[in-house]
Write a protein that holds these residues in place. Structure first.
Motif, PDB file in Angstrom:
ATOM      1  N   LEU A   1       2.281  -3.660   5.978  1.00 42.52           N
ATOM      2  CA  LEU A   1       1.539  -3.446   4.855  1.00 42.52           C
ATOM      3  C   LEU A   1       2.333  -2.419   3.751  1.00 42.52           C
ATOM      4  N   CYS A   2       2.696  -1.077   4.477  1.00 43.38           N
ATOM      5  CA  CYS A   2       3.094  -0.178   3.761  1.00 43.38           C
ATOM      6  C   CYS A   2       4.480   0.331   3.888  1.00 43.38           C
TER       7      CYS A   2
ATOM      8  N   CYS B   1      -2.798   3.600   3.580  1.00 44.64           N
ATOM      9  CA  CYS B   1      -3.140   2.148   4.333  1.00 44.64           C
ATOM     10  C   CYS B   1      -3.719   2.314   5.264  1.00 44.64           C
ATOM     11  N   SER B   2      -4.420   0.966   5.740  1.00 45.34           N
ATOM     12  CA  SER B   2      -5.217   0.951   6.792  1.00 45.34           C
ATOM     13  C   SER B   2      -4.483   1.540   8.124  1.00 45.34           C
ATOM     14  N   CYS B   3      -3.236   1.268   8.444  1.00 42.39           N
ATOM     15  CA  CYS B   3      -2.725   1.915   9.490  1.00 42.39           C
ATOM     16  C   CYS B   3      -2.762   3.359   9.948  1.00 42.39           C
TER      17      CYS B   3
ATOM     18  N   ARG C   1       1.592   4.598   1.708  1.00 44.26           N
ATOM     19  CA  ARG C   1       1.345   5.053   3.245  1.00 44.26           C
ATOM     20  C   ARG C   1       0.260   5.806   3.404  1.00 44.26           C
TER      21      ARG C   1
ATOM     22  N   ASN D   1       0.710  -1.119  -0.106  1.00 43.53           N
ATOM     23  CA  ASN D   1       0.131  -0.237   0.050  1.00 43.53           C
ATOM     24  C   ASN D   1       0.912   1.208  -0.104  1.00 43.53           C
TER      25      ASN D   1
END
Lengths: 72, 289
Positions: B116-117, B107-109, B104, B102
């Motif tokens: 993930l990123c 991203c889901s974070c 940044r 992903n």
């Protein structure tokens, strides 16, 4: 200084090719003669340095990192 | 000035757009696209340069102070090059990229950085010696290593050492060259050299030297193309009796990648990306109410 990582114009990675180019040229010099222009050109062709922007990066570079090494 | 017109098509060839791969290597591709105009060709070129997401080091943390090795020897962490130069050089190192990662900010974070990123790397070397991109140790996914392991980063003198951690994130070439996956992206028109057999006596020499460059041949003339590289075919340009026809609807593209992706994957992504780019343009249009 130290060889730039990429070609300024096109962005191709040339730093690793410079190391290989230098090895080849040093090999020719150790046999007691200077490399001919044809040999220099053929060496760069073997490294797939086809564009003249990448070729000038290698050809015009002076490695001075050893000179500044003591001054950290 | 070379006359530009469509090269006549043989029977069974349609006017629809078609893509043909002429040469394919891991990091190099040459292909032709038939049935497009220069506007589309240029937008493919710009997508290939600007809009391919790729992993590159974006944040580097340097350890300053003394560094000790296992035997208790003390090393100095200051380098012969400025930290900024080393960080810049690390950014330009091509990293093998997982295209599923992903961005940044999407991203889901929520942009704080997660596996993930973000991809982390570390370098821990003591001098003297040359620190290369191969010294970048991936923390996490062991497949995302530098694509080129022989790039010199910095040279260390005796009693000098380097200890850094680096974070790589996804980005696009329009933001910085370090996120540019391709280099040497170019296109040219397909062109044909019309050689009249009565005017050019050594036409058989070119046919023998470059057999795959022959487009068509009949009793009075033979046509060559330089779509595929052949060192002898360029001599035909100097012959005044040879007529050159360029086709401004057929484009010969070529580009190489820096190793972060395979060339064919970059092309496939770019073709998928183009309608998305046009949608971004559509969405940004404001209709007056």
């Amino acid at each position: 200084m130290i060889i730039p990582v990429r070609c300024f114009s096109c962005g191709r990675v040339i730093a690793s090719d410079y190391v290989k180019f230098n090895e080849k040229i040093t090999e020719i010099r150790s046999s007691g003669r200077e490399p001919t222009p044809e040999e220099i050109s053929a060496t760069m062709d073997e490294l797939h340095l086809h564009r003249y922007c990448c070729r000038r990066m290698i050809l015009s570079h002076t490695d001075l990192i050893d000179e500044i090494l003591p001054f950290s | 000035m070379v006359p530009r017109r469509r090269v006549e098509r043989g029977e069974g060839e349609s006017n629809r757009m078609s893509l043909k791969i002429l040469e394919l290597q891991d990091r190099y591709i040459k292909f032709s696209i038939d049935g497009i105009d220069s506007g589309i060709a240029n937008s493919i070129r710009r997508t290939l340069i600007n809009d391919i997401p790729k992993l590159a080091i974006d944040k580097v943390t340097f350890h300053h102070g003394q560094i000790r090795d296992g035997e208790g020897n003390v090393y100095d962490s200051s380098l012969p090059l400025f930290d900024e130069i080393v960080a810049h050089r690390l950014g330009l190192v091509p990293l093998i990229t997982d295209p599923k990662m992903n961005f940044r900010d999407q991203c889901s974070c929520g942009g704080s950085g997660c596996p993930l990123c973000t991809m982390s790397y570390s370098i821990n070397r003591i001098g003297p010696g040359l620190v290369t991109s191969g010294d970048l140790q991936p923390i996490g996914n062991p497949e995302l290593v530098p694509a080129d392991k022989e790039i010199p980063i910095v040279k260390l003198g005796p009693k000098q050492a380097i200890l850094v951690t680096a974070e790589a994130v996804m980005g696009r070439g329009k933001d910085h060259t370090k996120w540019q996956a391709t280099s040497g992206v170019s296109y040219k028109y397909h062109r044909e050299f019309v050689v009249r057999k009565d005017a050019t006596e050594d036409w058989e020499y070119f046919k023998r030297k470059c057999p795959s460059n022959v487009v068509s041949e009949d009793s009075s003339q033979i046509r060559f193309t330089d779509d595929i590289h052949c060192p002898w075919i360029e001599q035909l340009l100097d012959r005044p009796e040879v007529k050159v026809i360029e086709d401004d609807t057929k484009f010969i593209f070529q580009f190489e990648t820096d190793g972060s992706y395979k060339a064919i994957d970059v092309l496939q992504y770019a073709v998928k990306r183009m309608p998305q780019r046009l949608n971004i343009l559509l969405d940004s249009l404001v209709t007056p109410d």
